[in-house]
Motif scaffolding. Structure first.
Motif, PDB file in Angstrom:
ATOM      1  N   ARG A  70       0.798  -1.222   0.000  1.00 48.48           N
ATOM      2  CA  ARG A  70       0.000   0.000   0.000  1.00 48.48           C
ATOM      3  C   ARG A  70       0.830   1.272   0.000  1.00 48.48           C
ATOM      4  NH1 ARG A  70      -3.710   0.583   5.144  1.00 48.48           N
ATOM      5  NH2 ARG A  70      -4.052   2.591   4.125  1.00 48.48           N
ATOM      6  N   THR A  71       2.150   1.183   0.013  1.00 49.45           N
ATOM      7  CA  THR A  71       2.988   2.377   0.078  1.00 49.45           C
ATOM      8  C   THR A  71       3.520   2.770  -1.294  1.00 49.45           C
ATOM      9  OG1 THR A  71       4.961   1.058   0.573  1.00 49.45           O
ATOM     10  CG2 THR A  71       3.674   1.865   2.433  1.00 49.45           C
ATOM     11  N   GLY A  72       3.851   4.063  -1.412  1.00 50.75           N
ATOM     12  CA  GLY A  72       4.472   4.555  -2.629  1.00 50.75           C
ATOM     13  C   GLY A  72       3.531   5.240  -3.597  1.00 50.75           C
ATOM     14  N   THR A  96      -4.826   9.301  -0.192  1.00 51.89           N
ATOM     15  CA  THR A  96      -4.716   9.807   1.172  1.00 51.89           C
ATOM     16  C   THR A  96      -5.752   9.146   2.082  1.00 51.89           C
ATOM     17  OG1 THR A  96      -6.219  11.642   0.686  1.00 51.89           O
ATOM     18  CG2 THR A  96      -3.862  12.032   0.357  1.00 51.89           C
ATOM     19  N   GLY A  97      -5.647   9.444   3.380  1.00 54.57           N
ATOM     20  CA  GLY A  97      -6.618   8.949   4.350  1.00 54.57           C
ATOM     21  C   GLY A  97      -6.564   7.444   4.504  1.00 54.57           C
ATOM     22  N   ASP A  98      -7.730   6.823   4.659  1.00 51.33           N
ATOM     23  CA  ASP A  98      -7.806   5.372   4.830  1.00 51.33           C
ATOM     24  C   ASP A  98      -7.283   4.623   3.618  1.00 51.33           C
ATOM     25  OD1 ASP A  98      -8.971   5.724   7.313  1.00 51.33           O
ATOM     26  OD2 ASP A  98     -11.029   5.567   6.550  1.00 51.33           O
ATOM     27  N   LEU A 158      -4.130  -8.682   6.954  1.00 58.28           N
ATOM     28  CA  LEU A 158      -4.926  -8.061   8.014  1.00 58.28           C
ATOM     29  C   LEU A 158      -4.071  -7.484   9.134  1.00 58.28           C
ATOM     30  CD1 LEU A 158      -8.293  -9.151   9.445  1.00 58.28           C
ATOM     31  CD2 LEU A 158      -6.443  -8.640  11.038  1.00 58.28           C
ATOM     32  N   SER A 159      -3.034  -8.184   9.545  1.00 60.58           N
ATOM     33  CA  SER A 159      -2.271  -7.786  10.728  1.00 60.58           C
ATOM     34  C   SER A 159      -1.166  -6.775  10.445  1.00 60.58           C
ATOM     35  CB  SER A 159      -1.659  -9.020  11.397  1.00 60.58           C
ATOM     36  OG  SER A 159      -0.669  -9.604  10.567  1.00 60.58           O
ATOM     37  N   GLN A 160      -1.031  -6.326   9.192  1.00 56.10           N
ATOM     38  CA  GLN A 160       0.033  -5.380   8.844  1.00 56.10           C
ATOM     39  C   GLN A 160      -0.569  -4.142   8.164  1.00 56.10           C
ATOM     40  OE1 GLN A 160       3.872  -7.372   7.534  1.00 56.10           O
ATOM     41  NE2 GLN A 160       2.401  -8.980   6.975  1.00 56.10           N
ATOM     42  N   PRO A 161      -1.226  -3.294   8.939  1.00 49.51           N
ATOM     43  CA  PRO A 161      -1.934  -2.154   8.338  1.00 49.51           C
ATOM     44  C   PRO A 161      -1.031  -1.150   7.635  1.00 49.51           C
ATOM     45  CG  PRO A 161      -1.886  -1.974  10.730  1.00 49.51           C
ATOM     46  CD  PRO A 161      -1.414  -3.346  10.398  1.00 49.51           C
ATOM     47  N   ASP A 162       0.235  -1.069   8.018  1.00 48.90           N
ATOM     48  CA  ASP A 162       1.138  -0.133   7.352  1.00 48.90           C
ATOM     49  C   ASP A 162       1.613  -0.655   6.000  1.00 48.90           C
ATOM     50  OD1 ASP A 162       0.962   1.587   9.496  1.00 48.90           O
ATOM     51  OD2 ASP A 162       2.763   0.810  10.477  1.00 48.90           O
ATOM     52  N   ARG A 177     -10.133  -6.029   7.858  1.00 42.58           N
ATOM     53  CA  ARG A 177      -9.688  -5.055   8.848  1.00 42.58           C
ATOM     54  C   ARG A 177     -10.479  -3.757   8.730  1.00 42.58           C
ATOM     55  NH1 ARG A 177      -4.527  -4.473   7.442  1.00 42.58           N
ATOM     56  NH2 ARG A 177      -4.955  -2.561   6.267  1.00 42.58           N
ATOM     57  N   ALA A 178     -10.687  -3.285   7.493  1.00 41.82           N
ATOM     58  CA  ALA A 178     -11.458  -2.063   7.289  1.00 41.82           C
ATOM     59  C   ALA A 178     -12.895  -2.235   7.758  1.00 41.82           C
ATOM     60  CB  ALA A 178     -11.427  -1.676   5.815  1.00 41.82           C
TER      61      ALA A 178
END
Length: 235
Positions: free
Chosen positions: A8-10, A14-16, A205-209, A216-217
């Motif tokens: 999810r990075t890069g 924005t936001g959720d 699920l356990s790695q939100p970053d 999870r959402a």
């Protein structure tokens, strides 16, 4: 073959939905999604044309010979091609992304394996479609990307309607148990007799970053959820 399971990075969302949300149809600005998808394919297979399907949790696999517009995406859960310059993609947010390649034959595939599609045989359909393009089963390698892990995947006792062998479950709280989706998909792939199966072993699920997660959402009461993209390309 160039391939990648992106998190999810890069990106620019924005936001959720921060930041590399590639989910067409998610509750996000279409311009931001387009930029995220551009960045994703650029990172994995520059100059390739990115293609995906409208995923419906089934077993249908589409053979791709030329690009289509996003508005014309067929309803399916897997793609295969022997055409250079195409990048096949799958979107997930807990379901299992699977990428396939027979380098000798120059044939690739990608599959979206939620539990329903996995039980219906979407990975088997992908392998069969690759064979129709000239791939040989014993030369096909598959990689399973990040998905919801067994510890995070609580289901009711009646889950699967008896179609899933009991050894893929562990006990949970009363009336519930935990399903190992990754192991089930890997077992189906290994039973198909392909060359190798690699598991990422990463829990969405356990790695939100690191990853988007539908469950999870939902548990957090968030208004929407992002999707990560998995890509494989034929140069």
């Amino acid at each position: 073959m160039p391939h990648g399971f992106l998190g999810r990075t890069g990106g620019v969302s924005t936001g959720d939905l921060a930041s590399l949300n590639c989910g067409i149809g998610s509750n996000d600005d279409p311009a931001l999604i387009a930029e995220n998808r551009r960045r994703a394919v650029e990172a994995v297979a520059p100059a390739s044309t990115l293609l995906g399907v409208y995923q419906v949790h089934g077993r249908d696999c589409v053979t791709v010979t030329s690009p289509w517009a996003e508005a014309d995406r067929p309803n399916a859960d897997a793609l295969v091609t022997a055409t250079p310059g195409l990048a096949l993609s799958i979107l997930t947010a807990d379901c299992t992304p699977v990428l396939f390649a027979d380098a000798a034959a120059g044939v690739i595939g990608s599959a979206h394996a939620g539990w329903k599609g996995a039980v219906a045989g979407v990975t088997d359909a992908t392998i069969e479609a690759m064979e129709a393009l000239g791939a040989r089963r014993h030369n096909i390698h598959a990689a399973i990307g990040p998905c919801i892990a067994q510890a995070s995947y609580e289901v009711s006792d009646g889950f699967g309607g008896g179609a899933i062998p009991e050894h893929f479950f562990t006990p949970g709280r009363p009336g519930h148990r935990h399903f190992d989706l990754e192991a089930y998909v890997a077992d189906r792939l290994e039973a198909a007799g392909i060359a190798s199966v690699h598991r990422a072993g990463q829990d969405t699920l356990s790695q939100p970053d690191r990853y988007f997660s539908y469950r999870r959402a939902t548990l957090a009461g968030e208004p929407g959820y992002g999707r990560q993209i998995s890509i494989i390309a034929l140069p």
